[in-house]
Design a protein around this motif. Structure first.
Motif, PDB file in Angstrom:
ATOM      1  N   ARG A  10     -28.985  52.090  10.604  1.00 57.59           N
ATOM      2  CA  ARG A  10     -30.113  52.956  10.896  1.00 57.59           C
ATOM      3  C   ARG A  10     -30.517  52.918  12.359  1.00 57.59           C
ATOM      4  O   ARG A  10     -31.113  53.866  12.857  1.00 57.59           O
ATOM      5  N   ALA A  13     -29.570  55.750  14.859  1.00 56.89           N
ATOM      6  CA  ALA A  13     -30.453  56.917  14.802  1.00 56.89           C
ATOM      7  C   ALA A  13     -31.785  56.642  15.475  1.00 56.89           C
ATOM      8  O   ALA A  13     -32.342  57.498  16.157  1.00 56.89           O
ATOM      9  N   VAL A  14     -32.296  55.431  15.298  1.00 56.99           N
ATOM     10  CA  VAL A  14     -33.586  55.087  15.904  1.00 56.99           C
ATOM     11  C   VAL A  14     -33.504  55.150  17.421  1.00 56.99           C
ATOM     12  O   VAL A  14     -34.366  55.726  18.095  1.00 56.99           O
ATOM     13  N   VAL A  17     -33.493  58.677  18.597  1.00 59.24           N
ATOM     14  CA  VAL A  17     -34.818  59.303  18.557  1.00 59.24           C
ATOM     15  C   VAL A  17     -35.665  58.846  19.731  1.00 59.24           C
ATOM     16  O   VAL A  17     -36.332  59.643  20.400  1.00 59.24           O
ATOM     17  N   SER A  74     -30.613  63.452  17.947  1.00 58.02           N
ATOM     18  CA  SER A  74     -30.426  62.508  16.848  1.00 58.02           C
ATOM     19  C   SER A  74     -29.850  63.158  15.601  1.00 58.02           C
ATOM     20  O   SER A  74     -29.663  62.492  14.598  1.00 58.02           O
ATOM     21  N   THR A  78     -32.264  65.376  10.095  1.00 54.27           N
ATOM     22  CA  THR A  78     -32.137  63.980   9.698  1.00 54.27           C
ATOM     23  C   THR A  78     -33.080  63.644   8.543  1.00 54.27           C
ATOM     24  O   THR A  78     -32.757  62.852   7.669  1.00 54.27           O
ATOM     25  N   LEU A  79     -34.263  64.243   8.542  1.00 56.27           N
ATOM     26  CA  LEU A  79     -35.284  63.935   7.541  1.00 56.27           C
ATOM     27  C   LEU A  79     -35.471  65.075   6.543  1.00 56.27           C
ATOM     28  O   LEU A  79     -36.518  65.160   5.893  1.00 56.27           O
ATOM     29  N   LEU A 143     -41.371  64.671  13.747  1.00 53.06           N
ATOM     30  CA  LEU A 143     -40.855  64.569  12.390  1.00 53.06           C
ATOM     31  C   LEU A 143     -40.421  65.930  11.868  1.00 53.06           C
ATOM     32  O   LEU A 143     -39.387  66.058  11.202  1.00 53.06           O
ATOM     33  N   LEU A 146     -37.146  67.029  13.053  1.00 57.14           N
ATOM     34  CA  LEU A 146     -36.050  66.329  12.378  1.00 57.14           C
ATOM     35  C   LEU A 146     -35.897  66.764  10.926  1.00 57.14           C
ATOM     36  O   LEU A 146     -35.123  66.185  10.182  1.00 57.14           O
ATOM     37  N   THR A 293     -42.116  57.758  14.924  1.00 58.75           N
ATOM     38  CA  THR A 293     -41.048  58.620  14.407  1.00 58.75           C
ATOM     39  C   THR A 293     -39.781  57.824  14.154  1.00 58.75           C
ATOM     40  O   THR A 293     -39.137  57.947  13.108  1.00 58.75           O
ATOM     41  N   VAL A 297     -37.531  57.252  10.710  1.00 57.01           N
ATOM     42  CA  VAL A 297     -36.091  57.517  10.671  1.00 57.01           C
ATOM     43  C   VAL A 297     -35.331  56.271  10.216  1.00 57.01           C
ATOM     44  O   VAL A 297     -34.421  56.349   9.389  1.00 57.01           O
ATOM     45  N   GLU A 301     -32.888  56.038   7.146  1.00 57.54           N
ATOM     46  CA  GLU A 301     -31.486  55.707   7.397  1.00 57.54           C
ATOM     47  C   GLU A 301     -31.091  54.395   6.756  1.00 57.54           C
ATOM     48  O   GLU A 301     -29.899  54.073   6.669  1.00 57.54           O
TER      49      GLU A 301
END
Length: 304
Positions: A10, A13-14, A17, A74, A78-79, A143, A146, A293, A297, A301
């Motif tokens: 994860r 991705a963090v 972001v 990212s 994603t979300l 958010l 995403l 955020t 994520v 993730e």
């Protein structure tokens, strides 16, 4: 959406972001200077927000790449499928309604507590409610970029309430998957510094299936850990009061009444001069929003 339980992979991705957020903030600073420009927000944003309703994504300010840059960096959507309830602590009109916010409401443990409070402020008078509102606006825009649906517990920073019991029950009432409540702390000790994340302990006693209640408690702990790590990666230090960055409390109705994974963020100490300087700056509030955020994520993730 089922709360994620895994944790592998994860943080790629963090970091994306957070890097995207820093890029967007830098581009916005170039376009607008170091004043009160709010990347990804506009004057129409407040009017578009209503409790329990999805936000309408505001247009990016002219000359800025806006929150879409974070989504591109990212991975867009994603979300997708996630609904996030964001709770900006307190409200701008609370100070003018002492009787209303002093009324007793259920605390989620069989007792009562005050409907709400005015919150704290920096020594120069910048209020917690304004800080929380600004950070939440920025977080919501990121958010949504995403792919998430975002709902807020209050539509602006000029009203009264809602009460803490309403905030606690908000996520399940609007069909959200997770509740993140945003605050800042106000310790009398000016040397206190750092952020901490609060989870309900013991777990909420809301009337729901015991297995679901245990799953939500575990997901709340996971979310708290991801928020601590995301804020740390963003350069914020865990609290000197809670070195591991997590506080466990049984007295917060906002957490006690949640039937979804829920955390309450105390993003820093408003009476610490150094942290107050960050909170009162446009760049600082964007950094906080990017970290929040990134925490969401990371939590999502975690299932990868």
């Amino acid at each position: 959406m089922t709360p994620p339980t895994g944790r592998a992979g994860r943080w790629v991705a963090v970091l994306a972001v957070l890097l995207a957020g820093l890029t967007v903030g830098w581009l916005s600073w170039l376009a607008f200077g170091s004043g009160d420009a709010r990347p990804g927000s506009s004057a129409s944003l407040t009017a578009a927000l209503t409790p329990g309703a999805s936000r309408s994504s505001p247009p990016a300010p002219a000359g800025s790449e806006g929150p879409s840059a974070a989504a591109a960096a990212s991975g867009a959507a994603t979300l997708a499928g996630l609904t996030v309830a964001l709770d900006p602590g307190h409200n701008g009109g609370n100070a003018g309604a002492p009787r209303e916010i002093g009324a007793l409401v259920p605390d989620g443990r069989g007792g009562t507590k005050a409907c709400n409070t005015t919150g704290t402020s920096t020594d120069d008078g910048y209020p917690e409610h304004a800080f929380a509102w600004d950070v939440v606006e920025r977080t919501a825009a990121s958010l949504e970029a995403l792919g998430a649906r975002v709902v807020l517990t209050r539509p602006d920073d000029a009203g009264v309430g809602p009460c803490v019991d309403v905030r606690g029950a908000f996520a399940q009432e609007v069909g959200a998957d997770v509740l993140v409540s945003v605050h800042a702390n106000g310790s009398d000790d000016r040397s206190a510094r750092g952020f901490f994340v609060i989870v309900a302990d013991p777990p909420p006693v809301v009337e729901q299936d015991p297995g679901e209640r245990e799953a939500n408690a575990a997901a709340s702990e996971s979310l708290a850990g991801d928020m601590v790590e995301a804020l740390s990666v963003a350069g914020f230090a865990p609290s000197s009061l809670f070195p591991d960055g997590v506080s466990r409390r049984a007295d917060l109705a906002t957490l006690n009444l949640a039937e979804r994974p829920a955390v309450l963020l105390e993003l820093g100490e408003m009476r610490n001069a150094e942290e107050a300087a960050v909170m009162t700056s446009d760049e600082g509030r964007q950094r906080y929003a990017d970290a929040v955020t990134a925490g969401v994520v990371a939590w999502v993730e975690g299932a990868a």
